[in-house]
Enzyme design. Structure first.
Site, PDB file in Angstrom:
ATOM      1  N   ARG A 139      57.472  76.243   6.928  1.00 46.35           N
ATOM      2  CA  ARG A 139      56.903  74.905   6.988  1.00 46.35           C
ATOM      3  C   ARG A 139      57.279  74.130   8.252  1.00 46.35           C
ATOM      4  O   ARG A 139      56.810  73.007   8.448  1.00 46.35           O
ATOM      5  CB  ARG A 139      57.287  74.117   5.728  1.00 46.35           C
ATOM      6  CG  ARG A 139      56.418  74.480   4.542  1.00 46.35           C
ATOM      7  CD  ARG A 139      56.862  73.834   3.249  1.00 46.35           C
ATOM      8  NE  ARG A 139      55.779  73.783   2.277  1.00 46.35           N
ATOM      9  CZ  ARG A 139      55.341  74.804   1.570  1.00 46.35           C
ATOM     10  NH1 ARG A 139      55.881  76.003   1.753  1.00 46.35           N
ATOM     11  NH2 ARG A 139      54.351  74.661   0.713  1.00 46.35           N
ATOM     12  N   GLU A 181      49.253  62.305   2.877  1.00 42.69           N
ATOM     13  CA  GLU A 181      50.382  61.729   2.153  1.00 42.69           C
ATOM     14  C   GLU A 181      50.491  60.239   2.447  1.00 42.69           C
ATOM     15  O   GLU A 181      50.037  59.761   3.491  1.00 42.69           O
ATOM     16  CB  GLU A 181      51.674  62.451   2.539  1.00 42.69           C
ATOM     17  CG  GLU A 181      51.651  63.936   2.181  1.00 42.69           C
ATOM     18  CD  GLU A 181      52.748  64.740   2.839  1.00 42.69           C
ATOM     19  OE1 GLU A 181      53.025  65.860   2.364  1.00 42.69           O
ATOM     20  OE2 GLU A 181      53.335  64.265   3.833  1.00 42.69           O
ATOM     21  N   GLU A 207      46.306  76.388   7.980  1.00 43.40           N
ATOM     22  CA  GLU A 207      46.756  75.022   7.710  1.00 43.40           C
ATOM     23  C   GLU A 207      47.471  74.487   8.946  1.00 43.40           C
ATOM     24  O   GLU A 207      48.563  74.952   9.298  1.00 43.40           O
ATOM     25  CB  GLU A 207      47.696  75.021   6.500  1.00 43.40           C
ATOM     26  CG  GLU A 207      48.324  73.667   6.193  1.00 43.40           C
ATOM     27  CD  GLU A 207      49.471  73.773   5.194  1.00 43.40           C
ATOM     28  OE1 GLU A 207      50.053  72.723   4.860  1.00 43.40           O
ATOM     29  OE2 GLU A 207      49.799  74.899   4.771  1.00 43.40           O
ATOM     30  N   ASP A 247      27.485  42.955  15.846  1.00 47.68           N
ATOM     31  CA  ASP A 247      28.097  42.713  17.153  1.00 47.68           C
ATOM     32  C   ASP A 247      29.090  43.828  17.476  1.00 47.68           C
ATOM     33  O   ASP A 247      30.206  43.850  16.968  1.00 47.68           O
ATOM     34  CB  ASP A 247      28.795  41.351  17.137  1.00 47.68           C
ATOM     35  CG  ASP A 247      29.544  41.054  18.437  1.00 47.68           C
ATOM     36  OD1 ASP A 247      29.406  41.829  19.406  1.00 47.68           O
ATOM     37  OD2 ASP A 247      30.274  40.039  18.471  1.00 47.68           O
ATOM     38  N   HIS A 261      48.533  67.630   6.448  1.00 50.78           N
ATOM     39  CA  HIS A 261      48.299  69.055   6.663  1.00 50.78           C
ATOM     40  C   HIS A 261      46.816  69.320   6.427  1.00 50.78           C
ATOM     41  O   HIS A 261      46.272  68.955   5.388  1.00 50.78           O
ATOM     42  CB  HIS A 261      49.142  69.890   5.711  1.00 50.78           C
ATOM     43  CG  HIS A 261      50.587  69.516   5.711  1.00 50.78           C
ATOM     44  ND1 HIS A 261      51.408  69.686   4.612  1.00 50.78           N
ATOM     45  CD2 HIS A 261      51.370  68.971   6.679  1.00 50.78           C
ATOM     46  CE1 HIS A 261      52.627  69.268   4.903  1.00 50.78           C
ATOM     47  NE2 HIS A 261      52.634  68.826   6.146  1.00 50.78           N
ATOM     48  N   GLU A 316      51.219  62.317  -2.856  1.00 53.26           N
ATOM     49  CA  GLU A 316      50.155  63.152  -2.292  1.00 53.26           C
ATOM     50  C   GLU A 316      49.078  63.365  -3.354  1.00 53.26           C
ATOM     51  O   GLU A 316      49.383  63.624  -4.520  1.00 53.26           O
ATOM     52  CB  GLU A 316      50.702  64.499  -1.826  1.00 53.26           C
ATOM     53  CG  GLU A 316      49.644  65.425  -1.238  1.00 53.26           C
ATOM     54  CD  GLU A 316      50.230  66.739  -0.738  1.00 53.26           C
ATOM     55  OE1 GLU A 316      49.645  67.791  -1.055  1.00 53.26           O
ATOM     56  OE2 GLU A 316      51.268  66.711  -0.059  1.00 53.26           O
ATOM     57  N   GLU A 373      55.887  63.143  -3.646  1.00 54.48           N
ATOM     58  CA  GLU A 373      56.314  63.937  -2.490  1.00 54.48           C
ATOM     59  C   GLU A 373      57.822  63.833  -2.279  1.00 54.48           C
ATOM     60  O   GLU A 373      58.532  63.200  -3.055  1.00 54.48           O
ATOM     61  CB  GLU A 373      55.539  63.532  -1.230  1.00 54.48           C
ATOM     62  CG  GLU A 373      54.405  64.495  -0.855  1.00 54.48           C
ATOM     63  CD  GLU A 373      54.913  65.897  -0.510  1.00 54.48           C
ATOM     64  OE1 GLU A 373      56.109  66.059  -0.228  1.00 54.48           O
ATOM     65  OE2 GLU A 373      54.093  66.837  -0.527  1.00 54.48           O
ATOM     66  N   ARG A 378      49.611  71.745  10.431  1.00 55.09           N
ATOM     67  CA  ARG A 378      50.505  70.824   9.747  1.00 55.09           C
ATOM     68  C   ARG A 378      50.928  69.615  10.587  1.00 55.09           C
ATOM     69  O   ARG A 378      51.572  68.694  10.075  1.00 55.09           O
ATOM     70  CB  ARG A 378      51.761  71.578   9.288  1.00 55.09           C
ATOM     71  CG  ARG A 378      51.456  72.646   8.261  1.00 55.09           C
ATOM     72  CD  ARG A 378      52.688  73.466   7.916  1.00 55.09           C
ATOM     73  NE  ARG A 378      53.781  72.696   7.367  1.00 55.09           N
ATOM     74  CZ  ARG A 378      53.874  72.331   6.087  1.00 55.09           C
ATOM     75  NH1 ARG A 378      52.922  72.654   5.226  1.00 55.09           N
ATOM     76  NH2 ARG A 378      54.925  71.646   5.674  1.00 55.09           N
ATOM     77  N   GLU A 380      45.534  67.139   3.382  1.00 55.48           N
ATOM     78  CA  GLU A 380      46.512  66.664   2.403  1.00 55.48           C
ATOM     79  C   GLU A 380      47.133  65.380   2.956  1.00 55.48           C
ATOM     80  O   GLU A 380      48.146  65.411   3.644  1.00 55.48           O
ATOM     81  CB  GLU A 380      47.606  67.709   2.176  1.00 55.48           C
ATOM     82  CG  GLU A 380      47.103  69.051   1.666  1.00 55.48           C
ATOM     83  CD  GLU A 380      48.217  70.085   1.580  1.00 55.48           C
ATOM     84  OE1 GLU A 380      49.403  69.721   1.790  1.00 55.48           O
ATOM     85  OE2 GLU A 380      47.915  71.260   1.319  1.00 55.48           O
TER      86      GLU A 380
END
Length: 473
Positions: A343, A134, A362, A53, A272, A223, A215, A364, A132
């Protein structure tokens, strides 16, 4: 070993499997399932499908068009390590029972189309993704919201707030201080064996795990990183990853959450997402003569990601809670620039290796509440749009952005401040997603309608902190 339908039926007999579980994701990205006795599965079910359904699944059919079919993908078969009754699970694709066509709102179908579009574009033949994701592990979670009260209560044996707790003379200390949870050994890291058991369960179902660790946040932030895979395979694995984390945690007396920002004043959980394009077995993002060893193609891919980032975040950071994480001061990637090492930049270029095969970007800003089939596809489409249009990103910024002057910061664009802003951006900017028919207007409008409901529900309810600020007004 990749199985076909015959191989699945053989495995069921060899392993004395009792149940077969059919799994697929709804539009927000949560696994749904139903089971049948193993003896009821036949070869025809792989070619003719099994009914369900669709009107009861979030983001799917209306009630007068509810019948849908799932088609198990035998290559995804695995024996579920979390269930006591021997159960073989398969990830399914969804089709319309009338037309026989793939269902336009099936997130996995979107991902299949995105992979096909890469090849059709001639730019590359494979898009690799490495998220990645977390998460937090708590020992006690309680929350409620009704007409006259609203609260949440989280507790963790690791939480630094428990340093003074009366535990009958058994408070053994050793807890990560706020924002100091990154990499301490046991006994401060109390979750080593928990994460190791999660990893072992992941390995039994074929997930290639590279590393696991505590982390930054206090109170059980973790992580576990998977080795990169092609888009659809990695989206499958990301959903399976979350399933194993949640169920292993529960089995060991914890509860896991992928909420981006469950704790005030400490780091949140992101996802990330590492990305690269390859063709004929060769990486396309490497050029030893350029900044960060990035090819022009990689730089344009970044240009597409940053140009479409506000719209992307409606899919990649899709909850109201996502924007509690995207704030200054917690390694939050809120600046729409790229950098080798910074970062707080939305796109970072990992510098751990100078190998051409390791050259990747990457992104983030995503978080693990997203539907990975939609999020990976959307990121890919933004990157490809950047390559096709040769979109130049802003110049790379390797200095500490928080140390810049107000005048210098004024030239740096930021991520949206709320889910509502991100949804408005997606409504205004989604043409890039529809290239090659990968996303459709119907899917995007359905997604927007669904997620706008989240913002409305949040806006209707008093927030507990409003009482602190305004009760005596």
């Amino acid at each position: 070993m990749t199985l076909d339908a015959k191989g699945v039926l053989t495995l069921i007999k060899e392993q004395n499997i009792q149940m077969v579980d059919m799994r697929f994701t709804d539009l927000p990205g949560t696994w749904q399932h139903f089971s049948l006795p193993a003896r009821m599965l036949s070869a025809n079910d792989f070619s003719e499908g099994l009914g369900f359904d669709g009107s009861s699944i979030r983001g799917f059919q209306v009630i007068n068009e509810s019948d849908m079919l799932v088609f198990p993908d035998p290559s995804t078969a695995f024996i579920d390590p979390m269930l006591k009754v021997p159960t073989l699970a398969m990830i399914c694709d969804i089709r319309d029972p009338i037309t026989g066509e793939p269902y336009s709102r099936d997130p996995r179908y979107i991902a299949h189309k995105a992979e096909a579009y890469v090849k059709e574009s001639g730019i590359a033949d494979t898009a690799y993704f490495g998220p990645e994701a977390e998460f937090f592990l708590f020992n006690d979670v309680r929350f409620d919201q009704n007409s006259h009260s609203g609260y949440y209560f989280l507790d963790s044996d690791e939480g630094i707030w428990n340093s003074g707790a009366d535990r009958g003379g058994k408070n053994l200390a050793y807890r990560p201080r706020y924002k100091e949870g990154y990499f301490p050994c046991p006994p401060t890291d109390t979750l080593q064996d928990v994460r190791s058991q999660i990893v072992l369960n992941m390995m039994t179902v074929g997930i290639d795990v590279e590393i696991h660790h505590h982390e930054v946040a206090t109170a059980g932030q973790c992580e576990i990183d998977m080795r990169f895979k092609p888009l659809v395979t990695m989206a499958d694995q990301t959903i399976l990853y979350k399933y194993i984390v949640k169920n292993t945690a529960r089995e060991l007396g914890y509860t896991a959450t992928f909420m981006p920002k469950p704790l005030f004043g400490d780091n949140g959980s992101g996802m990330h997402t590492h990305q690269s394009l390859w063709k004929n077995g060769e990486p396309l993002f490497f050029d030893e003569s350029k900044y960060a060893l990035l090819s022009d193609m990689a730089r344009y891919y970044i240009g597409g990601i940053l140009a479409h980032a506000p719209a992307l975040l409606a899919i990649c950071a899709p909850t109201t809670n996502s924007y509690r994480r995207l704030v200054p001061g917690f390694e939050a990637p809120i600046n729409l620039v790229y950098s080798q090492r910074n970062r707080s930049a939305a796109v970072r270029i990992p510098t751990y290796s100078s190998s051409p095969k390791a050259r990747r970007i990457e992104f983030r800003a995503p978080d693990p509440t997203c539907n990975p089939y939609l999020a990976f596809s959307a990121m890919l489409m933004a990157g490809l749009d950047g390559i096709k249009k040769r979109i130049e990103p802003p110049p790379p910024l390797d200095m500490d952005i928080y140390e810049l002057s107000l005048e210098e910061k004024a030239n740096i664009k930021g991520t949206p401040g709320s889910l509502a802003e991100a949804l408005d951006a997606l409504a205004a900017d989604h043409e890039f997603l529809m290239a090659g028919g990968v996303f459709t207007e119907d899917l995007i409008s359905t997604y927007l309608d669904y997620k706008q409901g989240d913002t409305i529900q949040m806006a209707l309810r008093p927030h507990p902190y409003e009482f602190f600020m305004y009760f005596d007004a």
